[in-house]
Design a protein around this motif. Structure first.
Motif, mmCIF file in Angstrom:
data_model
loop_
_atom_site.group_PDB
_atom_site.id
_atom_site.type_symbol
_atom_site.label_atom_id
_atom_site.label_comp_id
_atom_site.label_asym_id
_atom_site.label_seq_id
_atom_site.Cartn_x
_atom_site.Cartn_y
_atom_site.Cartn_z
ATOM 1 N N GLN A 1 -7.114 -1.176 -3.138
ATOM 2 C CA GLN A 1 -6.469 -2.252 -2.841
ATOM 3 C C GLN A 1 -5.615 -2.696 -2.164
ATOM 4 N N LEU A 2 -4.829 -1.240 -1.249
ATOM 5 C CA LEU A 2 -3.877 -1.433 -0.450
ATOM 6 C C LEU A 2 -4.453 -1.072 0.623
ATOM 7 N N GLU A 3 -5.241 -0.692 1.022
ATOM 8 C CA GLU A 3 -5.811 -0.811 2.401
ATOM 9 C C GLU A 3 -6.393 -1.943 2.410
ATOM 10 N N ARG A 4 -7.182 -2.827 1.522
ATOM 11 C CA ARG A 4 -7.596 -3.770 2.053
ATOM 12 C C ARG A 4 -6.428 -4.936 2.606
ATOM 13 N N ALA A 5 -5.085 -4.718 1.832
ATOM 14 C CA ALA A 5 -4.663 -5.423 1.562
ATOM 15 C C ALA A 5 -3.630 -5.687 2.672
ATOM 16 N N ARG A 6 -3.508 -3.992 3.195
ATOM 17 C CA ARG A 6 -2.802 -3.733 4.915
ATOM 18 C C ARG A 6 -4.039 -4.400 5.665
ATOM 19 N N ALA A 7 -5.179 -4.930 5.710
ATOM 20 C CA ALA A 7 -5.983 -4.826 6.725
ATOM 21 C C ALA A 7 -5.897 -5.972 6.534
ATOM 22 N N ALA A 8 -6.060 -6.899 5.416
ATOM 23 C CA ALA A 8 -5.227 -8.032 5.582
ATOM 24 C C ALA A 8 -4.208 -8.884 5.943
ATOM 25 N N VAL A 9 -3.122 -8.290 5.852
ATOM 26 C CA VAL A 9 -2.234 -8.185 6.368
ATOM 27 C C VAL A 9 -1.789 -8.233 8.257
ATOM 28 N N LEU A 10 -2.749 -7.062 8.948
ATOM 29 C CA LEU A 10 -3.059 -6.643 10.094
ATOM 30 C C LEU A 10 -3.821 -8.192 11.124
ATOM 31 N N ALA A 11 -4.279 -8.836 10.023
ATOM 32 C CA ALA A 11 -5.341 -9.623 11.111
ATOM 33 C C ALA A 11 -4.408 -11.097 11.052
ATOM 34 N N ALA A 12 -3.708 -11.273 10.058
ATOM 35 C CA ALA A 12 -3.292 -12.270 9.965
ATOM 36 C C ALA A 12 -1.502 -11.948 9.160
ATOM 37 N N PRO A 13 -0.846 -11.619 10.379
ATOM 38 C CA PRO A 13 0.428 -11.324 9.528
ATOM 39 C C PRO A 13 1.643 -11.838 9.811
ATOM 40 N N GLY A 14 1.171 -13.468 9.591
ATOM 41 C CA GLY A 14 2.063 -14.381 9.574
ATOM 42 C C GLY A 14 2.261 -15.500 8.467
ATOM 43 N N GLU A 15 0.976 -14.961 7.873
ATOM 44 C CA GLU A 15 0.174 -15.758 6.372
ATOM 45 C C GLU A 15 0.320 -14.610 5.115
ATOM 46 N N TRP A 16 1.501 -14.233 5.622
ATOM 47 C CA TRP A 16 2.298 -12.642 4.168
ATOM 48 C C TRP A 16 3.881 -12.827 4.386
ATOM 49 N N ILE A 17 3.984 -12.489 2.931
ATOM 50 C CA ILE A 17 5.263 -12.331 2.774
ATOM 51 C C ILE A 17 5.562 -11.092 2.175
ATOM 52 N N ALA A 18 6.323 -10.004 1.805
ATOM 53 C CA ALA A 18 6.454 -9.020 1.108
ATOM 54 C C ALA A 18 7.973 -8.956 0.264
ATOM 55 N N GLN A 19 7.880 -8.776 -1.131
ATOM 56 C CA GLN A 19 9.629 -8.863 -1.505
ATOM 57 C C GLN A 19 9.444 -7.787 -2.250
ATOM 58 N N GLU A 20 10.862 -6.951 -2.243
ATOM 59 C CA GLU A 20 11.281 -6.130 -3.436
ATOM 60 C C GLU A 20 10.873 -6.554 -5.256
#
Length: 434
Positions: A366-385
């Motif tokens: 799941q982490l690897e798929r999420a990483r790939a999704a962020v790298l493909a379109a970083p402006g479509e994501w935020i991260a939160q504590e």
């Protein structure tokens, strides 16, 4: 961070009651926790308290244990919410106008330029945000913080009022300032009146009908507003006027639909656009919350809200945001990806927890798929504590047992209404709920 670390809002570490919660907990014990839960559930069923669209609806669960806030904290929360919403109102107006926050470097231009809720070609409304429902949680340090800002179509006000009606009388506990219902009705009508300069406007509440997950609430909101609840197909356009089935022209439309835009991603009008664009352009109808308000609760806006409070109001934030990172910013993206197993990942346009990844609970795939999704379109994501959520007693198998708390949705006109409570459910930004 230890996901299990936290505090209980009603119980001290030694298991005794906190003074501000003691009266309510004593009343629950005297009634009998199991009996109270059963009686509240029966009363909720008697009200027809349902949630979910037709064919998928289910009884709305009302936690039978009151969640009590101290008066001083309530006052500070009200002031913090008022401050935050004034800043968000200013942001939406600025995003559709001079873009001063961009010029000052408070918000990157890309955050606004890529926002799918921006509108164009419409006269600016008198007020953009009529009602808001930010998600609040209490962390391990005891502070209430904002997880998300919901200003497009916030819900649960009517459910919160119903919950108070079901629980408080059974326990003989004073549920805060009274009469709450009259205050809420007054706030709703004042909110609607403040949205237009039309004297004695014709108001209608626009719903989705059986398609809506909160159809029960929309009917109650219509009663509070003293206005008919209508569906898009029941309205007609004649010239520049929006007409009710009885032929009256609508001056003010309180939109409670799940569709929050006038056009699709291709720029073509959607169902609401076909109905409303003409009257909106002509200025013959006002919509609350206004189309375009979604600029303020786009998740990519969230990391900048505290700075927006400082910029627009010249004040320090009284209610803090849970720290979050704009992954469209390369430096923030790199830092977040290095800590992905520790963070919560959210799609910028998501809602209801859809598409959220809780890093501390994710496996390697799941982490690897999420990483790939962020790298493909970083402006479509935020991260939160993530948040180590507080606990609060609720009824489990007839006994009072601490459980982690949901985000309380505080729905506001100008002042907060009662919080909803649901200590047994699990919010998207928590690393572990039980």
């Amino acid at each position: 961070m230890n996901p299990g670390a936290g505090l209980d809002e009603a119980l001290l570490p030694d298991g005794s009651d906190r003074p501000h919660a003691a009266e309510a907990l004593a009343a629950v014990r005297a009634y009998g926790p199991g009996a109270l839960a059963a009686d509240v559930a029966r009363a909720a069923a008697g009200l027809g308290l349902q949630h979910g669209p037709a064919g998928e609806s289910h009884p709305f669960h009302v936690d039978p244990v009151p969640r009590v806030l101290e008066r001083a904290e309530w006052a500070e929360l009200a002031a913090g919410l008022d401050q935050r919403l004034r800043a968000l109102e200013a942001l939406v107006a600025d995003a559709h106008g001079p873009r001063e926050a961009v010029r000052a470097g408070v918000v990157p231009a890309e955050v606004l330029d890529t926002n799918r809720h921006l509108t164009s070609g419409l006269p600016p409304p008198k007020r953009w945000i009529g009602m808001a429902g930010p998600d609040l949680v209490r962390g391990a340090d005891g502070r209430l913080v904002v997880l998300e800002d919901n200003v497009r179509t916030p819900t649960l006000l009517a459910y919160a009022l119903a919950a108070r009606d079901l629980v408080a009388p059974s326990l003989g506990v004073r549920p805060g300032p009274a009469p709450v219902h009259e205050a809420a009705r007054t706030a709703v009508r004042r909110m609607l009146a403040d949205a237009t300069d039309v004297a004695d406007p014709v108001v209608a509440v626009l719903g989705d009908g059986p398609r809506s997950a909160v159809a029960w609430e929309i009917d109650r909101l219509g009663e509070m507003a003293g206005a008919p609840v209508v569906l898009p197909e029941q309205l007609a356009v004649r010239g520049a006027d929006l007409l009710l089935p009885d032929g009256r022209r609508v001056d003010l439309l309180w939109r409670r639909t799940s569709e929050e835009r006038l056009t699709g991603d291709d720029g073509r009008p959607d169902e609401l656009g076909e109905l409303l664009l003409g009257p909106l352009r002509a200025g013959t109808v006002t919509v609350v919350n206004a189309f375009g308000t979604g600029v303020a609760d786009d998740k990519r806006t969230f990391p900048y809200v505290e700075d927006l409070v400082r910029f627009f109001l010249g004040e320090e934030p009284r209610l803090r945001s849970q720290p979050a990172y704009d992954l469209g910013d390369p430096a923030q993206c790199r830092a977040a990806l290095d800590r992905l197993p520790e963070l919560v990942l959210k799609p910028r346009s998501g809602s209801g927890g859809h598409g959220v990844l809780i890093g501390p609970r994710a496996d390697a795939g799941q982490l690897e798929r999420a990483r790939a999704a962020v790298l493909a379109a970083p402006g479509e994501w935020i991260a939160q504590e993530p948040v180590a959520l507080s606990t609060h007693p609720t009824v489990v198998d007839g006994a009072l047992v601490p459980r982690r708390s949901c985000p309380g949705t505080w729905t506001t006109g100008r002042t907060p209404s009662a919080p909803t409570t649901g200590p047994s459910c699990c919010p998207a930004a928590s690393p572990g709920c039980r």
